[in-house]
Design a protein around this motif. Structure first.
Motif, mmCIF file in Angstrom:
data_model
loop_
_atom_site.group_PDB
_atom_site.id
_atom_site.type_symbol
_atom_site.label_atom_id
_atom_site.label_comp_id
_atom_site.label_asym_id
_atom_site.label_seq_id
_atom_site.Cartn_x
_atom_site.Cartn_y
_atom_site.Cartn_z
ATOM 1 N N PRO A 100 70.400 -36.298 -5.766
ATOM 2 C CA PRO A 100 69.737 -35.702 -6.937
ATOM 3 C C PRO A 100 68.710 -36.621 -7.607
ATOM 4 C CG PRO A 100 72.056 -36.141 -7.375
ATOM 5 C CD PRO A 100 71.834 -36.405 -5.915
ATOM 6 N N GLU A 101 68.717 -37.893 -7.270
ATOM 7 C CA GLU A 101 67.773 -38.830 -7.885
ATOM 8 C C GLU A 101 66.367 -38.760 -7.283
ATOM 9 O OE1 GLU A 101 69.558 -41.058 -4.369
ATOM 10 O OE2 GLU A 101 70.290 -39.613 -5.848
ATOM 11 N N VAL A 102 66.194 -38.060 -6.163
ATOM 12 C CA VAL A 102 64.856 -37.983 -5.568
ATOM 13 C C VAL A 102 63.918 -37.249 -6.516
ATOM 14 C CG1 VAL A 102 65.692 -38.039 -3.181
ATOM 15 C CG2 VAL A 102 65.234 -35.836 -4.275
ATOM 16 N N ARG A 103 62.645 -37.586 -6.424
ATOM 17 C CA ARG A 103 61.633 -36.906 -7.218
ATOM 18 C C ARG A 103 60.902 -35.920 -6.314
ATOM 19 N NH1 ARG A 103 58.343 -41.308 -8.958
ATOM 20 N NH2 ARG A 103 59.329 -42.362 -7.229
ATOM 21 N N VAL A 104 60.576 -34.772 -6.871
ATOM 22 C CA VAL A 104 59.955 -33.691 -6.106
ATOM 23 C C VAL A 104 58.524 -33.496 -6.602
ATOM 24 C CG1 VAL A 104 60.103 -31.256 -5.461
ATOM 25 C CG2 VAL A 104 62.205 -32.587 -5.838
ATOM 26 N N LEU A 105 57.577 -33.515 -5.677
ATOM 27 C CA LEU A 105 56.195 -33.243 -6.045
ATOM 28 C C LEU A 105 56.040 -31.773 -6.431
ATOM 29 C CD1 LEU A 105 55.921 -35.985 -4.504
ATOM 30 C CD2 LEU A 105 53.684 -35.159 -3.767
ATOM 31 N N ASP A 106 55.131 -31.507 -7.360
ATOM 32 C CA ASP A 106 54.858 -30.117 -7.733
ATOM 33 C C ASP A 106 54.526 -29.328 -6.466
ATOM 34 O OD1 ASP A 106 55.175 -30.830 -10.400
ATOM 35 O OD2 ASP A 106 53.020 -30.992 -10.784
ATOM 36 N N PRO A 107 54.924 -28.061 -6.411
ATOM 37 C CA PRO A 107 54.741 -27.260 -5.185
ATOM 38 C C PRO A 107 53.319 -26.726 -5.041
ATOM 39 C CG PRO A 107 55.862 -25.966 -6.841
ATOM 40 C CD PRO A 107 55.703 -27.352 -7.429
ATOM 41 N N ILE A 108 52.391 -27.635 -4.763
ATOM 42 C CA ILE A 108 50.975 -27.264 -4.656
ATOM 43 C C ILE A 108 50.427 -27.523 -3.256
ATOM 44 C CG2 ILE A 108 50.505 -27.567 -7.117
ATOM 45 C CD1 ILE A 108 49.411 -30.350 -6.493
ATOM 46 N N PHE A 109 51.275 -27.976 -2.336
ATOM 47 C CA PHE A 109 50.812 -28.372 -1.011
ATOM 48 C C PHE A 109 51.126 -27.314 0.039
ATOM 49 C CE2 PHE A 109 51.339 -32.178 -3.470
ATOM 50 C CZ PHE A 109 50.199 -32.904 -3.175
ATOM 51 N N THR A 110 50.301 -27.301 1.079
ATOM 52 C CA THR A 110 50.492 -26.416 2.226
ATOM 53 C C THR A 110 50.621 -27.273 3.473
ATOM 54 O OG1 THR A 110 49.164 -24.690 1.185
ATOM 55 C CG2 THR A 110 49.424 -24.563 3.574
ATOM 56 N N ASN A 111 51.477 -26.841 4.378
ATOM 57 C CA ASN A 111 51.683 -27.556 5.636
ATOM 58 C C ASN A 111 50.578 -27.173 6.622
ATOM 59 O OD1 ASN A 111 53.140 -29.282 7.276
ATOM 60 N ND2 ASN A 111 55.076 -28.260 6.839
ATOM 61 N N PHE A 112 49.847 -28.171 7.126
ATOM 62 C CA PHE A 112 48.767 -27.919 8.080
ATOM 63 C C PHE A 112 48.995 -28.600 9.425
ATOM 64 C CE2 PHE A 112 46.575 -27.239 4.019
ATOM 65 C CZ PHE A 112 45.912 -26.046 4.262
ATOM 66 N N GLY A 113 50.070 -29.386 9.557
ATOM 67 C CA GLY A 113 50.260 -30.163 10.776
ATOM 68 C C GLY A 113 51.154 -29.491 11.795
ATOM 69 N N GLY A 114 51.116 -30.028 13.009
ATOM 70 C CA GLY A 114 51.966 -29.528 14.074
ATOM 71 C C GLY A 114 53.417 -29.948 13.925
ATOM 72 N N ARG A 115 53.666 -30.940 13.090
ATOM 73 C CA ARG A 115 55.029 -31.395 12.796
ATOM 74 C C ARG A 115 55.359 -30.900 11.393
ATOM 75 N NH1 ARG A 115 55.773 -37.669 13.415
ATOM 76 N NH2 ARG A 115 55.655 -37.154 15.619
ATOM 77 N N GLU A 116 56.210 -29.884 11.296
ATOM 78 C CA GLU A 116 56.470 -29.262 9.995
ATOM 79 C C GLU A 116 57.336 -30.114 9.090
ATOM 80 O OE1 GLU A 116 57.894 -25.304 10.623
ATOM 81 O OE2 GLU A 116 55.897 -24.574 11.115
ATOM 82 N N ALA A 117 58.231 -30.906 9.659
ATOM 83 C CA ALA A 117 59.091 -31.780 8.863
ATOM 84 C C ALA A 117 58.822 -33.220 9.291
ATOM 85 C CB ALA A 117 60.560 -31.432 9.073
ATOM 86 N N PHE A 118 58.647 -34.102 8.311
ATOM 87 C CA PHE A 118 58.357 -35.501 8.624
ATOM 88 C C PHE A 118 58.813 -36.387 7.481
ATOM 89 C CE2 PHE A 118 54.615 -33.647 6.664
ATOM 90 C CZ PHE A 118 54.133 -34.605 5.790
#
Length: 162
Positions: free
Chosen positions: A14-32
């Motif tokens: 729960p301590e992780v920080r989350v970036l505002d949801p303004i990004f779109t995935n454009f790469g061939g690797r969806e999780a990194f």
């Protein structure tokens, strides 16, 4: 690379920080994920070009492009170079182009939008500094985890996915 699921990481850490949801995935690797390296530039991708030419060693390049929607800071050639040099991914607070090729490139890429115009090359910008965008300050050496659900920042590697 282990498969990551950011909602599960948020639940477990729960301590992780989350970036505002303004990004779109454009790469061939969806999780990194990987250790963060940063740069800051505005409508000038000279430092992006310089960074992706260096060994990535599984790191994630975090680019504060000032949120510009007027040109792209990463295209097919730089993305392919980054993938070939061992970068895990690139997160751009800015735009990308050549997205049909980016979707086929073995690299995680998240950005604000696609834009067909290339950036200037004036050699301007800064590397390895703290950058702040999307509600989070990101510093070199932190860890970034990204997938289609969002982008997380942790102070250290999250042990369940290493």
């Amino acid at each position: 690379m282990s498969h990551i699921i950011t909602p599960d990481l948020c639940d477990e850490f729960p301590e992780v920080r989350v970036l505002d949801p303004i990004f779109t995935n454009f790469g061939g690797r969806e999780a990194f994920f990987g250790p963060v390296r940063t740069l800051k530039c505005f409508e000038d991708n000279s430092l992006v070009k310089q960074a992706v030419a260096e060994p990535g060693d599984g790191a994630v390049l975090v680019v504060d492009g000032g949120g510009s929607l007027r040109c792209a800071l990463l295209g097919d050639m730089l993305a392919e170079q980054a993938a070939g040099n061992g970068w895990a991914g690139v997160v751009l607070y800015g735009c990308v182009r050549d997205i049909d090729v980016l979707f086929e490139t073995e690299l995680g890429i998240q950005a604000l939008a696609a834009h067909p115009r290339r950036s200037e090359k004036r050699g301007e910008g800064q590397r390895d500094i703290a950058v702040t965008f999307a509600g989070v300050t990101i510093t070199p050496g932190q860890w970034l985890y990204a997938d289609n659900n969002g982008i997380l920042i942790a102070e250290a590697p999250l042990t369940s996915v290493q």
